[in-house]
Design a protein around this motif. Sequence first.
Motif, PDB file in Angstrom:
ATOM      1  N   GLU A 108       0.992  -1.205   0.073  1.00  0.00           N
ATOM      2  CA  GLU A 108      -0.292   0.308   0.214  1.00  0.00           C
ATOM      3  C   GLU A 108       0.955   1.785  -0.155  1.00  0.00           C
ATOM      4  O   GLU A 108       0.452   2.168  -0.452  1.00  0.00           O
ATOM      5  N   ALA A 109       2.018   0.938   0.670  1.00  0.00           N
ATOM      6  CA  ALA A 109       3.056   2.452   0.294  1.00  0.00           C
ATOM      7  C   ALA A 109       4.072   2.692  -1.135  1.00  0.00           C
ATOM      8  O   ALA A 109       4.595   3.296  -1.064  1.00  0.00           O
ATOM      9  N   VAL A 110       3.832   1.848  -2.136  1.00  0.00           N
ATOM     10  CA  VAL A 110       4.499   1.986  -3.301  1.00  0.00           C
ATOM     11  C   VAL A 110       3.322   1.735  -4.331  1.00  0.00           C
ATOM     12  O   VAL A 110       2.873   1.044  -4.982  1.00  0.00           O
ATOM     13  N   LEU A 111       3.058   3.348  -4.634  1.00  0.00           N
ATOM     14  CA  LEU A 111       2.310   3.374  -5.922  1.00  0.00           C
ATOM     15  C   LEU A 111       3.294   3.498  -6.875  1.00  0.00           C
ATOM     16  O   LEU A 111       3.707   4.075  -7.225  1.00  0.00           O
ATOM     17  N   THR A 112       2.498   2.595  -8.618  1.00  0.00           N
ATOM     18  CA  THR A 112       2.841   2.775  -9.524  1.00  0.00           C
ATOM     19  C   THR A 112       1.684   2.583 -10.599  1.00  0.00           C
ATOM     20  O   THR A 112       1.908   3.210 -11.736  1.00  0.00           O
ATOM     21  N   ASP A 113       0.878   2.635 -10.617  1.00  0.00           N
ATOM     22  CA  ASP A 113      -0.324   3.521 -11.202  1.00  0.00           C
ATOM     23  C   ASP A 113       0.033   4.898 -11.981  1.00  0.00           C
ATOM     24  O   ASP A 113       0.423   5.970 -11.092  1.00  0.00           O
ATOM     25  N   THR A 114      -0.084   4.663 -12.715  1.00  0.00           N
ATOM     26  CA  THR A 114       1.038   6.298 -13.456  1.00  0.00           C
ATOM     27  C   THR A 114      -0.884   7.061 -13.348  1.00  0.00           C
ATOM     28  O   THR A 114       0.137   8.374 -13.538  1.00  0.00           O
ATOM     29  N   ASP A 115      -1.563   6.821 -12.974  1.00  0.00           N
ATOM     30  CA  ASP A 115      -2.924   8.441 -13.200  1.00  0.00           C
ATOM     31  C   ASP A 115      -2.320   8.709 -11.777  1.00  0.00           C
ATOM     32  O   ASP A 115      -2.425   9.757 -11.708  1.00  0.00           O
ATOM     33  N   VAL A 116      -1.583   7.719 -11.494  1.00  0.00           N
ATOM     34  CA  VAL A 116      -1.078   8.193  -9.690  1.00  0.00           C
ATOM     35  C   VAL A 116      -0.657   8.717  -9.417  1.00  0.00           C
ATOM     36  O   VAL A 116      -0.397   9.817  -8.392  1.00  0.00           O
ATOM     37  N   VAL A 147       7.023   6.328  -3.356  1.00  0.00           N
ATOM     38  CA  VAL A 147       6.570   5.439  -1.747  1.00  0.00           C
ATOM     39  C   VAL A 147       6.274   6.534  -0.689  1.00  0.00           C
ATOM     40  O   VAL A 147       6.760   7.600  -1.396  1.00  0.00           O
ATOM     41  N   LEU A 148       5.717   5.651   0.169  1.00  0.00           N
ATOM     42  CA  LEU A 148       5.579   6.534   1.269  1.00  0.00           C
ATOM     43  C   LEU A 148       5.864   6.322   2.270  1.00  0.00           C
ATOM     44  O   LEU A 148       4.549   5.375   3.259  1.00  0.00           O
ATOM     45  N   PRO A 149       6.727   5.595   2.570  1.00  0.00           N
ATOM     46  CA  PRO A 149       7.768   5.720   4.698  1.00  0.00           C
ATOM     47  C   PRO A 149       7.481   6.396   5.197  1.00  0.00           C
ATOM     48  O   PRO A 149       6.416   7.257   5.122  1.00  0.00           O
ATOM     49  N   SER A 150       6.624   5.408   6.651  1.00  0.00           N
ATOM     50  CA  SER A 150       6.744   5.686   7.646  1.00  0.00           C
ATOM     51  C   SER A 150       7.402   6.335   9.023  1.00  0.00           C
ATOM     52  O   SER A 150       6.968   6.579   9.780  1.00  0.00           O
ATOM     53  N   ASP A 151       8.743   5.821   8.306  1.00  0.00           N
ATOM     54  CA  ASP A 151       9.544   6.138   9.754  1.00  0.00           C
ATOM     55  C   ASP A 151      11.361   5.756   8.965  1.00  0.00           C
ATOM     56  O   ASP A 151      11.097   5.766   7.707  1.00  0.00           O
ATOM     57  N   ALA A 206      10.102  14.928 -10.138  1.00  0.00           N
ATOM     58  CA  ALA A 206      10.188  13.635 -10.826  1.00  0.00           C
ATOM     59  C   ALA A 206      10.902  14.187 -12.308  1.00  0.00           C
ATOM     60  O   ALA A 206      10.860  14.749 -12.255  1.00  0.00           O
ATOM     61  N   VAL A 207      12.285  12.796 -11.976  1.00  0.00           N
ATOM     62  CA  VAL A 207      13.226  12.786 -13.550  1.00  0.00           C
ATOM     63  C   VAL A 207      12.370  11.137 -13.909  1.00  0.00           C
ATOM     64  O   VAL A 207      11.753  10.399 -13.414  1.00  0.00           O
ATOM     65  N   ASP A 208      12.538  11.065 -15.029  1.00  0.00           N
ATOM     66  CA  ASP A 208      11.567  10.128 -15.416  1.00  0.00           C
ATOM     67  C   ASP A 208      12.840   8.942 -14.948  1.00  0.00           C
ATOM     68  O   ASP A 208      13.939   8.641 -14.354  1.00  0.00           O
ATOM     69  N   GLY A 209      11.678   7.693 -14.651  1.00  0.00           N
ATOM     70  CA  GLY A 209      12.396   6.420 -14.250  1.00  0.00           C
ATOM     71  C   GLY A 209      12.671   6.110 -12.380  1.00  0.00           C
ATOM     72  O   GLY A 209      13.157   5.139 -12.090  1.00  0.00           O
ATOM     73  N   CYS A 210      12.729   7.635 -12.342  1.00  0.00           N
ATOM     74  CA  CYS A 210      13.294   7.812 -10.575  1.00  0.00           C
ATOM     75  C   CYS A 210      11.839   7.342  -9.241  1.00  0.00           C
ATOM     76  O   CYS A 210      10.569   7.103 -10.175  1.00  0.00           O
ATOM     77  N   VAL A 211      12.644   7.302  -8.654  1.00  0.00           N
ATOM     78  CA  VAL A 211      11.810   6.741  -7.284  1.00  0.00           C
ATOM     79  C   VAL A 211      11.525   7.410  -6.721  1.00  0.00           C
ATOM     80  O   VAL A 211      11.896   8.643  -5.875  1.00  0.00           O
ATOM     81  N   VAL A 212      10.356   8.690  -6.403  1.00  0.00           N
ATOM     82  CA  VAL A 212      10.034   9.978  -5.693  1.00  0.00           C
ATOM     83  C   VAL A 212       9.457   9.651  -4.195  1.00  0.00           C
ATOM     84  O   VAL A 212       8.386   8.354  -3.711  1.00  0.00           O
ATOM     85  N   LEU A 213      10.154  10.305  -2.783  1.00  0.00           N
ATOM     86  CA  LEU A 213       9.859   9.295  -2.048  1.00  0.00           C
ATOM     87  C   LEU A 213       9.310  10.438  -0.651  1.00  0.00           C
ATOM     88  O   LEU A 213       9.764  11.612  -0.392  1.00  0.00           O
ATOM     89  N   VAL A 214       8.008  10.643  -1.095  1.00  0.00           N
ATOM     90  CA  VAL A 214       7.117  10.989  -0.306  1.00  0.00           C
ATOM     91  C   VAL A 214       7.090  11.305   1.401  1.00  0.00           C
ATOM     92  O   VAL A 214       7.170  10.325   1.713  1.00  0.00           O
ATOM     93  N   THR A 215       7.138  12.071   1.982  1.00  0.00           N
ATOM     94  CA  THR A 215       7.814  12.052   3.585  1.00  0.00           C
ATOM     95  C   THR A 215       6.113  12.110   4.389  1.00  0.00           C
ATOM     96  O   THR A 215       6.839  12.534   5.589  1.00  0.00           O
ATOM     97  N   THR A 216       5.134  12.830   3.419  1.00  0.00           N
ATOM     98  CA  THR A 216       3.754  13.310   4.405  1.00  0.00           C
ATOM     99  C   THR A 216       3.624  12.198   5.314  1.00  0.00           C
ATOM    100  O   THR A 216       3.175  12.246   6.519  1.00  0.00           O
ATOM    101  N   LYS A 217       3.634  11.304   5.521  1.00  0.00           N
ATOM    102  CA  LYS A 217       3.586   9.776   6.863  1.00  0.00           C
ATOM    103  C   LYS A 217       5.055  10.008   7.391  1.00  0.00           C
ATOM    104  O   LYS A 217       4.238   9.559   8.813  1.00  0.00           O
ATOM    105  N   LEU A 218       5.626  10.730   7.539  1.00  0.00           N
ATOM    106  CA  LEU A 218       6.299  10.359   9.130  1.00  0.00           C
ATOM    107  C   LEU A 218       5.307  12.261   9.294  1.00  0.00           C
ATOM    108  O   LEU A 218       5.665  12.970   9.184  1.00  0.00           O
ATOM    109  N   ASP A 219       4.646  12.138  10.489  1.00  0.00           N
ATOM    110  CA  ASP A 219       4.322  13.237  10.968  1.00  0.00           C
ATOM    111  C   ASP A 219       3.732  13.122  12.128  1.00  0.00           C
ATOM    112  O   ASP A 219       2.808  13.602  12.400  1.00  0.00           O
ATOM    113  N   THR A 274      14.453  13.556   7.988  1.00  0.00           N
ATOM    114  CA  THR A 274      13.793  12.181   8.459  1.00  0.00           C
ATOM    115  C   THR A 274      13.005  12.765  10.044  1.00  0.00           C
ATOM    116  O   THR A 274      12.506  12.238  10.464  1.00  0.00           O
ATOM    117  N   GLU A 275      13.870  13.622  10.518  1.00  0.00           N
ATOM    118  CA  GLU A 275      13.583  14.315  12.069  1.00  0.00           C
ATOM    119  C   GLU A 275      14.242  15.440  12.350  1.00  0.00           C
ATOM    120  O   GLU A 275      15.267  15.723  11.628  1.00  0.00           O
TER     121      GLU A 275
END
Length: 480
Positions: free
Chosen positions: A17-25, A46-50, A83-96, A208-209
């Motif tokens: 659930e923390a790894v999104l690959t659907d291009t619409d998303v 990706v949306l890591p939580s810690d 984003a750049v092509d082929g990257c992994v976007v690391l979203v930090t909003t769940k480290l809240d 991260t902190e």
Amino acid sequence: MGDARLVDRLRDALGPEAVLTDTDVTAGYARDRMPLAPAGTPLAVVLPSDTDGVRAVVRACAAAGVPVVPRGAGSGLTGAANAVDGCVVLVTTKLDRIVDVDPANRLAVVQPGVVTRRLRDAVAEHGLFYPPDPSSYEWCTVGGNLATNAGGLCCVKYGVTADFVLGLEVVLADGSVLRTGRRTVKGVAGYDLTRLFVGSEGTLGVITEATLALRPLPHAPATLVAAFPSAVGAGDAVSRIVRAGLVPSLMEIMDATTVGAVQRHLRTDLGTGSDDGTLLLCRSDAGTAANAELAEIERHCAAAGATLVHHTDDPAEGELLMRARRVVHGALEELGTCLTDDVCVPRTRIAELITGCERIAAEVGLTVAVVGHAGDGNMHPTVIFDAADDGEFDRARRAFDAVLELGLALGGTVTGEHGIGKFKQEWLHAELGPVGLDVHRRIRRALDPADLFNPGSMFAPKAASQQGEEAEYGPGRHTQ
């Protein structure tokens, strides 16, 4: 490691659930609010939580040679989180999490996904105050503020984000965790690595902190609004106020174009009597001395030719005036696509910048509205254009560059708080010069030798940087 294998490894580490690959998303995470900055298509979001989750992502991407683009809430205005092509976007909003609020030592420990307004409200319950307040503070996050060294409306008295950072926890390019700084008021052991990471736009590590210094909660502010027939008078008032040694908690300026847009947006009269005036908005949180401080500011405004000056200690009335400042971006968006610039000039040259923007607007045939933090000279000229019109698109870019050139010519800088991102790299080169830029690159290579953290942000991509000194240090007319 192939793309599919990397995605599988990320899902194993974080959960599916923390790894999104659907291009619409994932398209919704591909860019920030800068309409002209380039953005690619990410392999995954990706949306890591810690912190352990962040480390797992960084290590997996390092093993696969895949870039990592850190992202907060996406409120940036330079494409730094694009984003750049082929990257992994690391979203930090769940480290809240707000990990700790320590009233006795006046500090808070927070994760990067904490919304700035939420932090302010949380520490206010302890009688404390976190001063940095970007205009987007109701939804931007602390991590993004740290990455860009964000400022805001209170900078004139309290300073920018870096002035409140005591220490950081940062995941480095090899997945190791660096802890910088301390919880003490003073400390000079070693290099100031904390300040190195603040404002680095995700190019050196993933924060991260953060341990943040707090202030005592100030008194309820009194508010002043002054209307001038031109930017020249408002600029003169700012100079008089600064020379008098007055330090209000807020001093904002809005040119005639901005005032007109806000009045139409709010369907109210801000006191100029028309859409032709320039407004100066000031606040004082000096408690019993606030009214006296604003009275003195009022005298300087009158001496500079203000046609109307009014101040109030009624909180409700003050908030109505402040709302006019905070809705500026939304009001201008009603006129067209907004390309927001971010130059900082000496406070005595604010009027020259505003009148220069009027000239640039006439030259390119577009609207340029100017609003900004008059207390520290950080102005936000906003070019308004029709994004569907290729001709206007090109003219908007010309106007944007002309504003930056004007800012440098007035003794200023090409960014006061928004950062460089993926849109102003050549201007960073122009401002720093070859030696300064080389030092920056050496630091970058030392911490991220594979150039995987946010490639293309702050510095031009490698291909461009290898095309000679002009590509390296900006357009020929700007090199030092």
